[in-house]
Design an enzyme around this catalytic site. Structure first.
Site, PDB file in Angstrom:
ATOM      1  N   ASP A  78       4.071  -0.237  -7.155  1.00 35.58           N
ATOM      2  CA  ASP A  78       2.829  -0.488  -7.602  1.00 35.58           C
ATOM      3  C   ASP A  78       1.731   0.017  -6.846  1.00 35.58           C
ATOM      4  O   ASP A  78       0.511  -0.041  -7.268  1.00 35.58           O
ATOM      5  CB  ASP A  78       2.521  -2.219  -7.688  1.00 35.58           C
ATOM      6  CG  ASP A  78       1.352  -2.506  -8.237  1.00 35.58           C
ATOM      7  OD1 ASP A  78       0.917  -2.208  -9.437  1.00 35.58           O
ATOM      8  OD2 ASP A  78       0.400  -3.185  -7.710  1.00 35.58           O
ATOM      9  N   ARG A 134       0.756  -1.139  -0.073  1.00 37.05           N
ATOM     10  CA  ARG A 134       0.245  -0.222   0.120  1.00 37.05           C
ATOM     11  C   ARG A 134       0.789   1.163   0.012  1.00 37.05           C
ATOM     12  O   ARG A 134       1.885   1.256   0.728  1.00 37.05           O
ATOM     13  CB  ARG A 134      -0.933   0.058   1.238  1.00 37.05           C
ATOM     14  CG  ARG A 134      -2.115  -1.023   1.231  1.00 37.05           C
ATOM     15  CD  ARG A 134      -3.144  -0.518   0.094  1.00 37.05           C
ATOM     16  NE  ARG A 134      -4.335  -1.624   0.007  1.00 37.05           N
ATOM     17  CZ  ARG A 134      -4.398  -2.561  -0.444  1.00 37.05           C
ATOM     18  NH1 ARG A 134      -3.411  -2.852  -1.388  1.00 37.05           N
ATOM     19  NH2 ARG A 134      -5.437  -3.267  -0.639  1.00 37.05           N
ATOM     20  N   HIS A 164      -1.081  -0.237  -9.520  1.00 36.57           N
ATOM     21  CA  HIS A 164      -1.812  -1.151  -8.896  1.00 36.57           C
ATOM     22  C   HIS A 164      -2.352  -2.343  -9.488  1.00 36.57           C
ATOM     23  O   HIS A 164      -3.457  -2.727  -9.389  1.00 36.57           O
ATOM     24  CB  HIS A 164      -3.021  -0.476  -8.092  1.00 36.57           C
ATOM     25  CG  HIS A 164      -3.301  -1.174  -6.617  1.00 36.57           C
ATOM     26  ND1 HIS A 164      -3.311  -0.305  -5.424  1.00 36.57           N
ATOM     27  CD2 HIS A 164      -3.316  -2.378  -6.093  1.00 36.57           C
ATOM     28  CE1 HIS A 164      -3.568  -1.268  -4.454  1.00 36.57           C
ATOM     29  NE2 HIS A 164      -3.494  -2.484  -5.027  1.00 36.57           N
ATOM     30  N   GLU A 187      -2.940   7.521  -4.577  1.00 38.53           N
ATOM     31  CA  GLU A 187      -3.242   6.923  -5.793  1.00 38.53           C
ATOM     32  C   GLU A 187      -4.754   6.986  -6.353  1.00 38.53           C
ATOM     33  O   GLU A 187      -5.025   6.797  -7.313  1.00 38.53           O
ATOM     34  CB  GLU A 187      -2.679   5.356  -5.897  1.00 38.53           C
ATOM     35  CG  GLU A 187      -3.659   4.633  -4.994  1.00 38.53           C
ATOM     36  CD  GLU A 187      -3.225   3.101  -5.115  1.00 38.53           C
ATOM     37  OE1 GLU A 187      -1.964   2.723  -4.982  1.00 38.53           O
ATOM     38  OE2 GLU A 187      -4.173   2.167  -5.044  1.00 38.53           O
TER      39      GLU A 187
HETATM   40  P1  NAD Z   1      -1.053 -11.384   4.924  1.00 36.23           P
HETATM   41  O1  NAD Z   1      -2.189 -11.019   5.771  1.00 36.23           O
HETATM   42  O2  NAD Z   1      -1.004 -12.753   4.489  1.00 36.23           O
HETATM   43  O3  NAD Z   1       0.234 -10.835   5.155  1.00 36.23           O
HETATM   44  C1  NAD Z   1       0.562  -9.590   5.989  1.00 36.23           C
HETATM   45  C2  NAD Z   1       1.716  -9.828   7.001  1.00 36.23           C
HETATM   46  O4  NAD Z   1       2.107  -8.490   7.505  1.00 36.23           O
HETATM   47  C3  NAD Z   1       1.232 -10.482   8.254  1.00 36.23           C
HETATM   48  O5  NAD Z   1       2.156 -11.475   8.484  1.00 36.23           O
HETATM   49  C4  NAD Z   1       1.419  -9.614   9.352  1.00 36.23           C
HETATM   50  O6  NAD Z   1       1.685  -9.920  10.636  1.00 36.23           O
HETATM   51  C5  NAD Z   1       2.366  -8.555   8.944  1.00 36.23           C
HETATM   52  N1  NAD Z   1       2.509  -7.168   9.592  1.00 36.23           N
HETATM   53  C6  NAD Z   1       1.313  -6.725  10.197  1.00 36.23           C
HETATM   54  N2  NAD Z   1       1.873  -5.430  10.828  1.00 36.23           N
HETATM   55  C7  NAD Z   1       3.244  -5.641  10.448  1.00 36.23           C
HETATM   56  C8  NAD Z   1       4.028  -4.551  11.035  1.00 36.23           C
HETATM   57  N3  NAD Z   1       3.830  -3.512  11.604  1.00 36.23           N
HETATM   58  N4  NAD Z   1       5.460  -4.903  10.661  1.00 36.23           N
HETATM   59  C9  NAD Z   1       5.605  -5.791   9.770  1.00 36.23           C
HETATM   60  N5  NAD Z   1       4.747  -6.922   9.274  1.00 36.23           N
HETATM   61  C10 NAD Z   1       3.388  -6.566   9.763  1.00 36.23           C
HETATM   62  O7  NAD Z   1      -1.314 -10.345   3.593  1.00 36.23           O
HETATM   63  P2  NAD Z   1      -0.925 -10.725   2.224  1.00 36.23           P
HETATM   64  O8  NAD Z   1      -1.989 -11.449   1.380  1.00 36.23           O
HETATM   65  O9  NAD Z   1       0.758 -11.054   2.270  1.00 36.23           O
HETATM   66  O10 NAD Z   1      -0.855  -8.928   1.515  1.00 36.23           O
HETATM   67  C11 NAD Z   1       0.031  -8.198   2.067  1.00 36.23           C
HETATM   68  C12 NAD Z   1      -0.504  -6.724   1.584  1.00 36.23           C
HETATM   69  O11 NAD Z   1      -0.327  -6.830   0.133  1.00 36.23           O
HETATM   70  C13 NAD Z   1      -1.977  -6.409   1.834  1.00 36.23           C
HETATM   71  O12 NAD Z   1      -2.377  -6.058   3.101  1.00 36.23           O
HETATM   72  C14 NAD Z   1      -2.372  -5.744   0.517  1.00 36.23           C
HETATM   73  O13 NAD Z   1      -2.313  -4.148   1.235  1.00 36.23           O
HETATM   74  C15 NAD Z   1      -1.144  -5.922  -0.376  1.00 36.23           C
HETATM   75  N6  NAD Z   1      -1.852  -6.421  -1.590  1.00 36.23           N
HETATM   76  C16 NAD Z   1      -1.523  -5.600  -2.765  1.00 36.23           C
HETATM   77  C17 NAD Z   1      -1.908  -6.158  -3.870  1.00 36.23           C
HETATM   78  C18 NAD Z   1      -1.662  -5.465  -5.075  1.00 36.23           C
HETATM   79  O14 NAD Z   1      -2.202  -5.690  -5.986  1.00 36.23           O
HETATM   80  N7  NAD Z   1      -0.689  -4.486  -5.227  1.00 36.23           N
HETATM   81  C19 NAD Z   1      -2.751  -7.436  -3.893  1.00 36.23           C
HETATM   82  C20 NAD Z   1      -2.899  -7.798  -2.777  1.00 36.23           C
HETATM   83  C21 NAD Z   1      -2.563  -7.470  -1.516  1.00 36.23           C
END
Ligand code: NAD
Length: 378
Positions: free
Chosen positions: A294, A270, A337, A299
């Protein structure tokens, strides 16, 4: 462009609609927010139609696909709709949620994992259930992170446009071997772990940081460290944590100063994880060697819109100054994105979204990790 594929709706065909006339589904209107482009040239999000419209309409005949981005000013359009289906940049702030609730909307069905633009407290107050697609293809997002990293490191956009113009010189195209370098992965959830597997395959050392450590990430060869240590000791930093108060601007001026000179930053999570002013400062000083993004903090006013035939003044008006500056750096690569945008991910999004709306409409338990706010989750 049509992306319709036979296997896209295979899973969804298992959700038989049958005679819906007297069923809950037959009476359950769903409002799907696409991305309106007003005042810029309208470009309906075609891929959303191709992947989501058929399956949703099959399950819920009263589905309306609307070329509008949700905001307080478009929320009145949802009047009488039980469910509203949203994407990453729709605005479900407290003001919007209040209007939705007054209109009779009882479900916000996110067709993405993140829900940082949904005011969950407002949803709780107004009794609006929120569901999401917890996972659609972590591989798609991790592979895009790799593509961005490779492209920014080896200056692929510049090399490509140069050769198209008949310029086959090499100056300015020097990158580094990733083999043997250190990558810092912040957030070792589903996407972070996929990326760790890929980076280890490249022969990189991987430092990881997360508030909850993952045995899988460790078994893939990642070493967990404190965030500052990761920032100070990585040649590449890739962000995969959700956007929350505790993660907003995790890459700030202090973090940029801590980095190894020339560090490459990849952000497919994000935009708000990075303080854009700090990143710009780091790019100007050379402390940041390149950024592959991305996502971008602001955005929502830019992405998913087509400015290609807009006048310069319209572009200048719509794009904020930091974005203009960011775009001007040759070592900054921005994608809109689109990290999630694979056929497999779109099929999974459609399947999960329909399953979520069905669970709500039929009062059944939601699929695992899909419910954000709602019965038993308040
Ligand atoms: P997920 O929930 O499986 O993993 C997120 C991880 O971040 C977890 O392990 C959590 O413990 C960790 N986390 C939480 N707070 C934290 C902190 N302060 N410091 C470090 N780590 C921390 O989620 P995911 O499926 O791996 O997705 C991650 C992020 O990717 C989503 O939240 C979303 O914002 C983003 N995303 C982007 C796209 C895109 O198209 N660009 C698509 C999907 C997801």
């Amino acid at each position: 462009m049509s992306l319709a594929l036979p296997y896209t709706i295979r899973g969804l065909c298992e959700i038989k609609s049958g005679d819906l006339s007297g069923s809950v589904r037959g009476r359950f209107p769903v409002f799907v927010c696409l991305h309106a482009i007003h005042p810029v040239r309208a470009t309906p999000a075609r891929y959303v139609y191709d992947f989501l419209e058929g399956p949703l309409k099959q399950a819920f005949p009263h589905t309306s696909m609307v070329d509008a981005r949700l905001s307080p000013s478009t929320a009145p359009l949802t009047s009488g709709m039980d469910a509203v289906c949203l994407f990453v940049n729709d605005d479900a702030s407290a003001e919007t949620v209040e209007i939705l609730a007054a209109n009779g909307t009882r479900l916000i069905a996110m067709r993405c994992a993140g829900y940082d633009r949904v005011d969950v407290d407002a949803c709780r107050r107004h009794g609006v259930t929120v569901a999401r697609v917890p996972e659609y293809s972590p591989h798609a997002v991790a592979e895009h992170a790799l593509a961005l990293l490779m492209a920014v490191n080896r200056h692929l956009p510049a090399a490509h446009s140069r050769t198209r113009e008949g310029n086959f010189t090499l100056s300015g195209l020097v990158g580094v071997d990733l083999y043997g370098k250190t990558a810092g992965v912040v957030g070792t959830g589903k996407i972070g772990r996929c990326l760790i597997r890929i980076l280890r395959g490249l022969g990189m050392r991987v430092l990881a940081h997360d508030v909850a450590e993952s045995p899988e990430a460790r078994s893939l060869g990642a070493d967990y460290v404190e965030r500052d240590y990761l920032i100070a000791n990585s040649d590449v930093i890739s962000l995969h944590a959700p956007l929350m108060d505790s993660t907003r601007h995790m890459i700030d001026r202090r973090a940029v100063e801590l980095m190894r000179p020339g560090c490459l930053i990849v952000n497919v999570a994000r935009g708000g994880l990075i303080d854009t002013a700090a990143l710009l400062q780091g790019l100007k000083s050379g402390q940041v060697g390149g950024a592959a993004l991305d996502t971008y903090e602001k955005e929502d006013k830019i992405f998913f819109k087509d400015f290609s035939s807009s006048s310069m003044s319209k572009r200048m008006e719509a794009w904020d100054d930091e974005f203009k500056l960011l775009k001007s750096f040759p070592n900054v690569l921005i994608t809109p994105h689109s990290a999630f945008l694979t056929r497999e991910a779109l099929a999974n999004i459609a399947n999960s979204t329909v399953a979520n709306v069905l669970s709500f409409a039929e009062g059944k338990p939601f699929p695992e990790n899909a419910l954000v706010v709602g019965p038993g989750k308040n």
